[in-house]
Design an enzyme around this catalytic site. Sequence first.
Site, PDB file in Angstrom:
ATOM      1  N   GLU A 132      -2.433  -8.776   3.216  1.00  0.00           N
ATOM      2  CA  GLU A 132      -2.738  -9.196   4.515  1.00  0.00           C
ATOM      3  C   GLU A 132      -4.204  -9.037   4.943  1.00  0.00           C
ATOM      4  O   GLU A 132      -4.546  -9.869   5.949  1.00  0.00           O
ATOM      5  CB  GLU A 132      -2.062  -8.536   5.719  1.00  0.00           C
ATOM      6  CG  GLU A 132      -2.435  -7.048   6.017  1.00  0.00           C
ATOM      7  CD  GLU A 132      -2.176  -5.968   5.022  1.00  0.00           C
ATOM      8  OE1 GLU A 132      -1.370  -6.335   3.607  1.00  0.00           O
ATOM      9  OE2 GLU A 132      -2.151  -4.768   5.201  1.00  0.00           O
ATOM     10  N   HIS A 172      -4.033  -4.516  -0.041  1.00  0.00           N
ATOM     11  CA  HIS A 172      -3.293  -5.107   1.186  1.00  0.00           C
ATOM     12  C   HIS A 172      -3.522  -6.514   0.990  1.00  0.00           C
ATOM     13  O   HIS A 172      -4.719  -7.153   1.681  1.00  0.00           O
ATOM     14  CB  HIS A 172      -4.327  -4.742   2.537  1.00  0.00           C
ATOM     15  CG  HIS A 172      -3.977  -3.234   2.915  1.00  0.00           C
ATOM     16  ND1 HIS A 172      -3.232  -2.904   3.509  1.00  0.00           N
ATOM     17  CD2 HIS A 172      -4.730  -2.145   2.375  1.00  0.00           C
ATOM     18  CE1 HIS A 172      -2.982  -1.400   3.685  1.00  0.00           C
ATOM     19  NE2 HIS A 172      -3.895  -0.887   2.841  1.00  0.00           N
ATOM     20  N   CYS A 199       0.842  -1.153  -0.041  1.00  0.00           N
ATOM     21  CA  CYS A 199       0.189  -0.056   0.159  1.00  0.00           C
ATOM     22  C   CYS A 199       0.957   1.233  -0.123  1.00  0.00           C
ATOM     23  O   CYS A 199       1.579   1.455  -0.913  1.00  0.00           O
ATOM     24  CB  CYS A 199      -1.179   0.046   1.097  1.00  0.00           C
ATOM     25  SG  CYS A 199      -2.626   1.223   0.901  1.00  0.00           S
TER      26      CYS A 199
END
Lengths: 199, 255
Positions: A181, A179, A77
């Site tokens: 994650e 993202h 990001c």
Amino acid sequence: MTVGLIDTGCANLASVRFALERAGIDYRVAVTPGQAGACGRLILPGVGAAAPAMNQLEASGWAAALRRDERPLLGICLGMQLLFEYSSESDVACLGLIPGHVERLPSSEGLVWPHMGWNSLDIVEPENVLLSGVENGAYMYFVHGFYVPTSTFTLARAEYGADITAIVKSRHVYGCQFHPERSGEAGARILTNFAELVR
Amino acid sequence: MLARRIIPCLDVKDGQVVKGVKFRNHEIVGDIVELARRYAQEGADELVFYDIAASTRGETVEPAWVSAVARVIDIPFCVAGGIKSVDDARARLFAGADKISINTPALQNPSLVDKLAAEFGSQCVVVGIDSREIDGAWRVHQFTGDPDKTQEANRKTLDWITEVADRGAGEIVLNCMDQDGVRDGYDIDQLAEARALCSTPLIASGGAGRKEHFKTVFNQANVDGALAASVFHKGLINIGNLKSYLIDEGLGIRP
């Protein structure tokens, strides 16, 4: 191989740590470059604004270290945006590891700003190992108001009122605008590929 | 293509997920972490946790359960409840929340929205708005976690949406109180008017009862996401089935 997770004081460090734990990836949080000395690769997470993040990287010594480091590096990001030369968000010089500039996403009629939500990947370089097992059209979670236009370094793109660099690679340096994650199984796959397959 | 989001909302009280009707008579529906995991596996695009007791009691949400949720799910989530300062917000974000949402504290101190956006970026800052029609105008309400303390905030809803967007809110959740928990469909009129003047992402809340309600709110109010609670908690709608239906209806949805 142990991943050094660069701690810039940004707010998504916990999310990335937990994602690495779920994927069984060994990591070490590193506030300074010395703390990542034994790590084989590095992740630069980030949410927030470009100028404070660059100030933090300069103060901790990470900016200088990353400019000469040759270990595989993954920016996430804002961490991806900082890999480029310059950001028009707060008019700041960035790490300069990949040619290109960060620009504000256009806020045109009928298009809300920022770009927030799940968007599909248009994979440009499917043979790159970072994308191994990731299907074209896979949805990833994006949250950003600034972007990098696509270039010859783009591995995957996304469309949102602009042609957005979703995944980038230049030499040993990788970046994801979204993202991983927080992007379900497809995102976890990218983190695992970075930890295990990227050389 | 950017997908429309399906967002289960988990109201949290004393560490359990609860659900009421029109903000009253809360019953326990389950454990926070277990429900979060279940919804993520069923295909939820995002989760929202409201600590409904925090604001009325002067407490803030517990970073400990925020971290417990962040460990198990691989989709984004937002937490709300009594966040009154930059430090309150930082504790939740560093515990692993992707966004924080403020409601009553923003009404009492509107500059908090500016401060949070400056500190963490607009993308982290959600403003929740509880709105109900009174005398022909939609008006904002506060302290909605406790019906005995709920009061009008002396603001018109549409004015407040414009103000918080100007102050840097990155997303607005508009909860239409008259529809809350009654499963009779979203408030399309109010949401469509909000959409017309709102340049940030807008999430519809209150009233989901059938799959068709989601299709209608996406097509007619053009919202970015639809939030619902009881239909998911009670198993009346399965998220996977809902998404298949919406894809068949031609909407852009993450499978």
